[in-house]
Design a protein around this motif. Structure first.
Motif, PDB file in Angstrom:
ATOM      1  N   GLN A 177       0.837  -1.201   0.000  1.00 59.01           N
ATOM      2  CA  GLN A 177       0.000   0.000   0.000  1.00 59.01           C
ATOM      3  C   GLN A 177       0.870   1.248   0.000  1.00 59.01           C
ATOM      4  O   GLN A 177       2.075   1.184   0.284  1.00 59.01           O
ATOM      5  N   LYS A 183      -3.554   5.090   5.586  1.00 58.40           N
ATOM      6  CA  LYS A 183      -3.404   3.661   5.308  1.00 58.40           C
ATOM      7  C   LYS A 183      -3.073   2.848   6.558  1.00 58.40           C
ATOM      8  O   LYS A 183      -3.173   1.621   6.556  1.00 58.40           O
ATOM      9  N   ALA A 252      -3.565  -6.426   5.448  1.00 63.00           N
ATOM     10  CA  ALA A 252      -4.159  -5.197   4.910  1.00 63.00           C
ATOM     11  C   ALA A 252      -4.758  -4.409   6.074  1.00 63.00           C
ATOM     12  O   ALA A 252      -5.913  -4.627   6.451  1.00 63.00           O
ATOM     13  N   CYS A 254      -5.513  -1.120   6.490  1.00 63.01           N
ATOM     14  CA  CYS A 254      -6.216   0.148   6.282  1.00 63.01           C
ATOM     15  C   CYS A 254      -7.701   0.012   6.643  1.00 63.01           C
ATOM     16  O   CYS A 254      -8.391  -0.854   6.091  1.00 63.01           O
ATOM     17  N   GLU A 257     -10.528   1.480   3.355  1.00 64.46           N
ATOM     18  CA  GLU A 257     -10.417   1.098   1.954  1.00 64.46           C
ATOM     19  C   GLU A 257     -11.791   1.066   1.292  1.00 64.46           C
ATOM     20  O   GLU A 257     -12.719   0.414   1.787  1.00 64.46           O
ATOM     21  N   SER A 262      -5.234  -4.456  -3.238  1.00 66.94           N
ATOM     22  CA  SER A 262      -4.184  -5.411  -2.871  1.00 66.94           C
ATOM     23  C   SER A 262      -4.795  -6.694  -2.318  1.00 66.94           C
ATOM     24  O   SER A 262      -4.259  -7.794  -2.535  1.00 66.94           O
TER      25      SER A 262
END
Length: 358
Positions: A177, A183, A252, A254, A257, A262
């Motif tokens: 990212q 993020k 992941a 974040c 999003e 991703s």
């Protein structure tokens, strides 16, 4: 159909990858496609992997995109724009040209937010939406949070041949990212430490760059993560597909999003995922496995899921197999092109009707 994609950008991140892949899939489906914007090198590589594909011109800024679109007003049946700057550029470039004589303008909303912020926000928002005939959204989460109605058309990912099983992968937790505050890459660092998986030989790799990188490297040091041993900051990479073919888990972190490109790429790579349970992650990983979406929205939840996956090869294979099957059923280039074309055709029919009405 003649299609032009436009964005004011000299980068190659999630939105640019989305544009390039859609444009390439439309080209394969027989449409004439041109792309304005995006970093020249990686954009061309993605558009023309075999030396043939959609044509491309740079447009790094809003002004550059205005000039490009002004010179090519008759290039498109459909002008497909991405992000607010491209919408504003379209309004300026098509000023004085009526909807009846100009291209249909379709905008994809990539982020779960309304247009325009700050003192000039209302003016920017008005300019941005002025020429848009129809909106798409990359997820239901985005559609629910933007201004105006939007048709949900998620992105598609090409099949990746023979994604390897867990036993053939490295003990690597991968983060992919931009390194920007929103993020929350700091959560990934903290969750990796809290999970204790480093003691079992796992390493954290962070692919991406941005304004937060120096601060994140300092944060990693404060957490006791040794660079090269426990964590590696890889910088911006053009080989994300290769990284996902060898990594053991994608993290992941974040919480905001709109979709999570991703995560979708990891699903296509049969790479098991631990994702913050919010936003587009909830749609992508629906039904894949509870371990992928922790029950608690905090570092401890991410850490517990990481530890559970890292300690169990069969669990990683089970959730990654379910994710791969979900991606291949719902998130393919063919489905994206078909759904997008249906929106184009609907908008074009409305424009044709306008032209013949008194």
């Amino acid at each position: 159909m003649k299609i032009v994609h436009a964005l004011a950008s000299d980068s190659f991140a999630g939105v640019e990858r989305h544009v390039a892949r859609l444009a390439r899939a439309q080209h394969v489906a027989g449409h004439a496609v041109h792309v304005f914007g995006g970093a020249p090198g990686p954009m061309v590589d993605e558009l023309q992997p075999a030396g043939a594909g959609p044509t491309y011109s740079p447009a790094a800024t809003t002004g550059a995109l205005v000039r490009a679109l002004s010179r090519h007003r008759q290039l498109a049946d459909v002008l497909h724009v991405h992000m607010t700057a491209a919408e504003v550029a379209t309004t300026v470039a098509l000023a004085g040209q009526s909807r009846a004589t100009g291209p249909v303008v379709v905008s994809t909303r990539h982020f779960a937010s309304r247009r325009g912020h700050g003192p000039t926000g209302p003016l920017v928002a008005h300019l941005a939406r002025h020429r848009v005939d129809h909106q798409l959204a990359v997820s239901a989460h985005v559609a629910a949070h933007v201004d105006g109605e939007a048709t949900v058309v998620p992105p598609g990912i090409d099949d990746r041949p023979d994604p390897p099983p867990s036993a053939a992968r490295h003990r690597t937790v991968l983060v992919v990212q931009r390194l920007q505050p929103e993020k929350r890459t700091d959560l990934a660092l903290e969750a990796f430490v809290a999970s204790g998986v480093a003691a079992a030989g796992w390493r954290l790799e962070v692919a991406g760059d941005g304004a937060s990188r120096d601060g994140l490297e300092q944060h990693a040091a404060r957490l006791g993560l040794e660079t090269g041993t426990h964590v590696r900051f890889l910088g911006a990479r053009t080989d994300v597909v290769d990284l996902m073919q060898t990594a053991g888990i994608l993290l992941a972190p974040c919480p905001v999003e709109g979709l999570g490109l991703s995560v979708l790429e990891a699903m296509a790579s049969r790479l098991p995922v631990v994702a913050f349970p919010a936003g587009g992650h909830l749609e992508l990983l629906d039904g894949v496995g509870a371990v992928c979406l922790p029950a608690s929205r905090d570092v401890d939840g991410l850490a517990r899921s990481l530890a559970a996956l890292a300690s169990d090869d069969s669990l990683r294979d089970a959730v990654s197999g379910a994710a791969l099957a979900r991606q291949r059923e719902h998130y393919t280039p063919a489905a994206q092109v078909a759904q997008t074309t249906a929106v184009y055709e609907q908008a074009l029919r409305r424009t044709s009707l306008t032209k013949v009405l008194p």
